[in-house]
Each structure stands twice: as structure tokens, then as C-alpha cells.
Write a protein that holds these residues in place. Structure first.
Motif, PDB file in Angstrom:
ATOM      1  N   PHE A 392       7.706  45.824 -16.770  1.00 13.46           N
ATOM      2  CA  PHE A 392       9.066  45.515 -17.200  1.00 13.46           C
ATOM      3  C   PHE A 392       9.053  45.165 -18.684  1.00 13.46           C
ATOM      4  O   PHE A 392       8.327  44.280 -19.121  1.00 13.46           O
ATOM      5  CB  PHE A 392       9.634  44.339 -16.402  1.00 13.46           C
ATOM      6  N   GLY A 454      13.362  46.390 -11.317  1.00 15.27           N
ATOM      7  CA  GLY A 454      12.177  45.547 -11.468  1.00 15.27           C
ATOM      8  C   GLY A 454      12.469  44.065 -11.471  1.00 15.27           C
ATOM      9  O   GLY A 454      11.543  43.256 -11.472  1.00 15.27           O
ATOM     10  N   VAL A 455      13.739  43.683 -11.483  1.00 13.19           N
ATOM     11  CA  VAL A 455      14.105  42.268 -11.443  1.00 13.19           C
ATOM     12  C   VAL A 455      14.567  41.931 -10.026  1.00 13.19           C
ATOM     13  O   VAL A 455      15.503  42.533  -9.507  1.00 13.19           O
ATOM     14  CB  VAL A 455      15.210  41.929 -12.452  1.00 13.19           C
ATOM     15  N   LEU A 494      10.388  38.880 -11.435  1.00 15.24           N
ATOM     16  CA  LEU A 494      10.268  40.321 -11.269  1.00 15.24           C
ATOM     17  C   LEU A 494       9.945  40.668  -9.826  1.00 15.24           C
ATOM     18  O   LEU A 494       9.532  39.811  -9.037  1.00 15.24           O
ATOM     19  CB  LEU A 494       9.182  40.861 -12.202  1.00 15.24           C
ATOM     20  N   TRP A 498       5.299  43.997 -10.042  1.00 13.20           N
ATOM     21  CA  TRP A 498       5.701  44.242 -11.421  1.00 13.20           C
ATOM     22  C   TRP A 498       5.227  43.096 -12.311  1.00 13.20           C
ATOM     23  O   TRP A 498       5.116  41.961 -11.873  1.00 13.20           O
ATOM     24  CB  TRP A 498       7.216  44.319 -11.530  1.00 13.20           C
TER      25      TRP A 498
END
Length: 572
Positions: A392, A454-455, A494, A498
Motif C-alpha cells: 500500500f 488494501g485498507v 491494512l 498487506w
């Protein structure tokens, strides 16, 4: 007559228990923290382990197989300090390797400084380094001192450690020391009492600060004079066993490993150059040499300070960091990581033998755990199990149209936030000067993050402060890591697997710091007089370690303790 015989018998039995060490505190407590030792690695790489290293702990002590850190930010200073205090970071205060402290002067972003463009990844420009103390400069071997900004002390530590409590309980006769390659690890593990030593690459020896001492003892001068760090020049890091016996024998050259100039990513290239080489000290750290030097210095300390040589309990914290340096560079699933763990096992076997010779293991409590685990390199996971993990890039957050529009609307050219794992800090002064609403900026960043691949979660400071988080592991873990004066405005988490992209091409291949199992799950061993040989499967937490040591040593609990005493260690 029968009463007299009964009393005599009880007294004799009590004397026998005392002689076995079950009714007396140990002469020495050794708390070992292996940096980045994820729990599964011990069995994964156990082929070739000696009987005297990790196997000694497994076969002569209590092994807790399901130990975990319960805080969210699994970083070095957080884990070491939690293990030494029995407190969550929300209580002991060291919530991260770097943080902003509202009670300390803040360095504002300079718009003319190119480093201040975008989300700040070079956190040294904006943040306070844990254990940094301008009033406690380093003490160099010649008696001179470092610049103030290099000073270190436990000023940021808000509670006592187990070492502090032993000193309070036993008085000045109790010797308390800590040793690590890393200052934050040594200080977080040692605390306020005694003396913490950490390695300094500029001086090629272990140093301390004027907070702890004013002159170095003779044994320290003698060890420094031996110039052991320089002795590696011209040699290389070679495999301990035949290559075919390694699980990763066929994976010595993986694309995601970091290729330091002159060090390489295959074993044949791991050669130590002349000490004048600018990377020499980095190569020492990124190899088993780091732990070898730490344990060599520790042996000199034990002899020089006469640890464990009287009836007053002494305390020694040892932080071993090669696993972390190597894991970051090559990943935890690499030939380098595998060989290093086998070498660490042999190093521990030698150290335990040394302890037995000079103090006696029957007089010593040994506790071993880890400050955190490790995340697999996303590319490794994608290649092995066909996941779709990525890195990320926080730079992309401020490049989104919404945040760019907010900055243009308020005439803000400098960043509106700075990021350091795990917090995002809003630049409140900049926002207020521009007439912008910090709450609007916070909501905008949170919304932006939640919409990005990715969050997984974004927690706002006010919600954390009010206890308005979901009653889940993540909610509790973030709360355990929250201290209002030091925590940021937003805590993004994340997705599993990730981690953050670092713009430095030589930054680590792997990271840690998440609240997920691979970063939380750590080994935990207790070995000492009266401790049963047993394997415990129930879940325990690292906050339980310090109160258990305190009870075993007959001292008061560290002041911030939130953990519980482990009955398997104390029920004799």
C-alpha cells in the motif's frame, strides 16, 4: 514429642524446598527477547537444532505455544516494553517506534523542504523517536558526549519495569542491566533503574547515555579494546549445515530480497568487507554477527558486574536482533532466515552453558519470548499460494482528487497529514492557519482511505477515546495501543498480508506492525528452579510475563501491570 517431630519434619521439608530453589528467589533472572521471532519459525526451522538451545527450553521448562501480543502496533519498542512492564502500550506509553507527543515541542513541516511533500514517510522530520531525550546524550568511550539530539533515556516510559521493581525491592545491591543492538529495545526492556547498553555503529561498541552512567567500567573498556566487530573483515557468512538439509535450499535467490551493494542475496556473496566500507556495520547487523556480538558483550557484563554471585536477585534483559534485521532484508521465508535461526539456536546453547558454568541454571530463571512476529513478503505469498497481496502506497492518499481539491480550496500546498506506523497525524496548526476545519480534513482522509484497496479499517481518535469501537479483537487491540497525548488522529489498518510501500529501494522486503496473527503470535518459555517441564496450549498474553516474573521473584508488580500471573509457573 510427636508435635516436636512434626515441626522438625516440616522445617526439614521447607529447608529441602529452599535448597532446590523453589522457596527462594533466583540469584539471576535472564529475560531474553528475540526480535521478530514469529512463533511458528521455531518448529519450521528446527532441523539441526542442538539439545542445548531452544530444545533445552522445550524439554526443561514450560512452553506456552499460544502466546500473543494483544496490542495493535506490533513494533520493537512496543513489544519489548510490554514484556518488561506487563502493561499495554496505552499504559506504559511507548505506543510506537515513533510518535508525536502533545506534551513535547512539535517540529512543523517546512513547505520548502522537499521531504515534506505528500504523506511523510521520513518520520524523523516530524516525529519524536521513542526513548529520545536531548538531556541525556550518549556517553562515548573516551568520555565525550554525543550531540543532544542523539540522547536516549527512558523518559517516555510512564511505568516501572520488572527490573525497576527488583531494584526497589532489593535495593542497590540488586544489579539490573539490559543489552541490545537497538537503543529502544535495551531501554524499553531495562527501564529506569540499572544500566541499558546498545550498539553504536559509529564507535563499534555498546554504549549507554549519561542518564545511566557517567564513566564506563573497566570490563567495558576491555571488551571495546578487543575490537571484535572489526574481526569479521575478510570472512563471510556461511551455511552452518550442508545446504541440502535446508528447507529453502532451492530458494536462495528470490526476487523480493533486498540487494545491499556488496552483500548480495545469495550466500556466496555474503562477505564482510574492510571495516572502512560504509556498509560494513550494516552487514554485521544483517547477519548472525549481531547476536554473536550481543552475547559476547553480555558474557563480559556478567563477569564484570558479577551477576548472580550473591543471594540478592539480579536482573538481565537481553534483546537479540539478527532475526529482525535478516527478516526485514530477506523475508522470514528465506535461506538466510533459516540459517540464522539455526545459528541462534547454537548461540543460545553456548550461552546457556556459560550461564550454567558461572551462575548455575539451578539458580537462574530464564524467560524467552519475542517482541513481535513477521509478515510474509506479499510477492512470496502470491507466488506460493496465489494470493493477490500488494504494497500500500500512502503517497497515493494525498494524490486523490478529493484531498487535492481540499488543499486547493484552502490554499494548502504542504501536506495536511503525516504518517508513521500506525497513526496519521493531522497538521492542526497548518489547517487552522488556512481557515480549514480539522474535523473536515479528518473525515475526508478517513473516507478516502476506506475506499482504497488494501485498507481494512480506519479508526478515528475521538471514537477510540470514547470507547466507541467494535468489541472485536481489532477494536480491543487498537484501544490497548491508544494514549491520547501521543496517538494520532486516525488509525488505519491494512488488509491481512498487506503492508506499506517504502520509497527507499533498499527498504525491508518484509515488515511487521499489524494486529494480525502473524505479527502477534510469539513463543514464550519459562525455565528455572521449580518450573515444570510442560507444554501449555491455552492462550496467554505477553502482558502476563512481567507479573509472573514478579511473583516468582517475590517483588511488587510493575506499576502499570494489566496482565495476570501464569499459574503454570507459580503453582508448585
Amino acid at each position: 514429642m510427636r508435635l516436636i517431630l512434626l515441626v522438625s519434619g516440616l522445617l526439614f521439608a521447607s529447608t529441602q524446598l529452599s535448597a532446590q530453589g523453589r522457596e527462594l528467589p533466583p540469584k539471576l533472572i535472564v529475560q531474553i527477547t528475540v526480535d521478530q521471532l514469529r512463533a511458528d519459525l521455531l518448529e519450521r526451522f528446527s532441523t539441526g537444532f542442538t539439545e542445548g538451545g531452544f530444545q533445552r527450553l522445550m524439554s526443561n521448562g514450560t512452553w506456552f505455544r499460544d502466546a500473543e501480543h494483544r496490542h495493535a502496533n506490533t513494533e520493537t519498542v512496543v513489544g519489548h516494553t510490554t514484556l518488561s512492564t506487563g502493561a499495554d502500550p496505552a499504559v506504559h506509553g511507548l505506543i510506537g517506534n515513533n510518535f508525536l507527543d502533545a506534551q513535547l515541542p512539535r517540529t512543523e513541516h517546512n513547505p520548502d523542504n522537499p521531504k515534506s511533500e505528500g504523506i511523510v514517510l521520513d518520520v524523523s522530520d516530524a516525529l519524536h523517536f521513542a526513548t529520545q531525550d536531548d538531556n541525556s546524550p550518549l556517553l562515548y568511550p573516551d568520555g565525550s558526549q554525543s550531540p543532544p539530539e542523539d540522547g536516549r533515556s527512558p523518559r517516555d516510559l510512564l511505568v516501572t519495569t520488572i527490573g525497576d521493581e527488583i531494584r526497589l525491592s532489593r535495593g542497590a545491591q540488586a544489579k539490573v542491566f539490559g543489552v541490545s543492538m537497538k537503543d529502544r529495545a535495551a531501554i524499553g526492556a531495562t527501564g529506569h533503574a540499572g544500566t541499558a547498553y546498545w550498539y553504536n555503529t559509529d564507535k563499534s561498541t555498546f554504549l549507554s547515555s549519561v542518564f545511566y552512567l557517567q564513566t564506563y567500567p573497566q570490563w567495558h573498556q576491555d571488551w571495546t579494546a578487543r575490537q571484535l566487530p572489526e574481526s569479521y573483515a575478510g570472512s563471510g557468512w556461511e551455511l552452518l549445515y550442508p545446504e541440502a538439509t535446508y528447507s529453502f535450499a532451492d530458494f536462495d535467490d528470490q526476487a523480493w530480497e533486498k540487494d545491499y551493494p556488496g552483500w548480495g542475496i545469495v550466500f556466496s556473496e555474503h562477505l564482510y568487507p574492510d571495516p572502512s566500507n560504509g556498509y560494513y556495520q550494516a552487514f554485521l547487523e544483517t547477519s548472525p554477527a549481531a547476536d554473536e556480538l550481543t552475547l559476547s558483550f553480555t558474557k563480559a557484563l556478567i563477569a564484570g558486574e558479577q551477576l548472580g554471585q550473591d543471594e540478592v536477585t539480579d536482573y538481565l534483559a537481553i534483546s537479540l536482533n539478527s532475526v529482525d534485521y535478516i527478516g526485514h532484508t530477506f523475508g522470514p521465508s528465506s535461506l538466510e532466515a533459516e540459517d540464522n535461526l539455526k545459528r541462534l539456536d547454537a548461540q543460545l546453547a553456548d550461552f546457556f552453558h556459560h550461564l550454567d558454568q558461572v551462575v548455575g541454571l539451578d539458580n537462574t530463571l530464564v524467560v524467552l519470548s519475542a517482541d513481535h512476529g513477521a509478515t510474509e513478503v506479499p510477492a512470496y505469498m502470491n507466488a506460493r499460494v496465489r494470493t493477490q497481496l500488494q504494497l500500500f502506497d500512502y503517497d497515493q492518499v494525498e494524490q486523490t482528487p478529493a484531498i487535492q481539491g481540499f488543499k486547493m480550496a484552502h490554499g494548502i500546498s504542504a501536506p495536511i497529514s503525516s504518517y508513521t506506523s500506525p497513526w496519521i497525524y493531522l497538521n492542526h496548526n497548518l489547517l487552522q492557519a488556512a481557515g480549514a476545519d480539522p474535523a473536515e480534513a479528518e473525515a475526508l482522509i478517513a473516507t478516502t482511505l476506506r475506499g482504497m484497496l488494501g485498507v481494512a479499517w480506519v479508526f478515528e481518535k475521538q471514537r477510540i477515546a470514547l470507547g466507541n469501537l467494535p468489541d472485536t479483537h481489532l477494536g480491543r487491540a487498537v484501544t490497548a495501543n491508544f494514549l491520547p497525548s501521543r496517538s494520532g488522529d486516525l488509525y488505519p489498518i491494512l488488509s491481512p498480508g498487506w503492508f506499506m510501500k517504502d520509497p527507499n529501494p533498499l527498504a525491508g522486503a518484509s515488515q511487521h506492525g499489524s494486529p494480525y496473527a502473524y505479527d502477534r503470535h510469539v513463543p514464550l518459555f519459562f525455565m528455572g528452579p521449580g518450573i515444570r517441564t510442560q507444554t501449555i496450549q491455552r492462550k496467554v498474553q505477553t502482558v502476563d510475563v512481567a507479573p509472573t516474573i514478579a511473583a516468582y521473584a517475590r517483588t511488587r508488580l510493575p506499576s502499570g501491570t494489566t496482565g495476570r500471573m501464569l499459574p503454570e509457573i507459580l503453582d508448585w
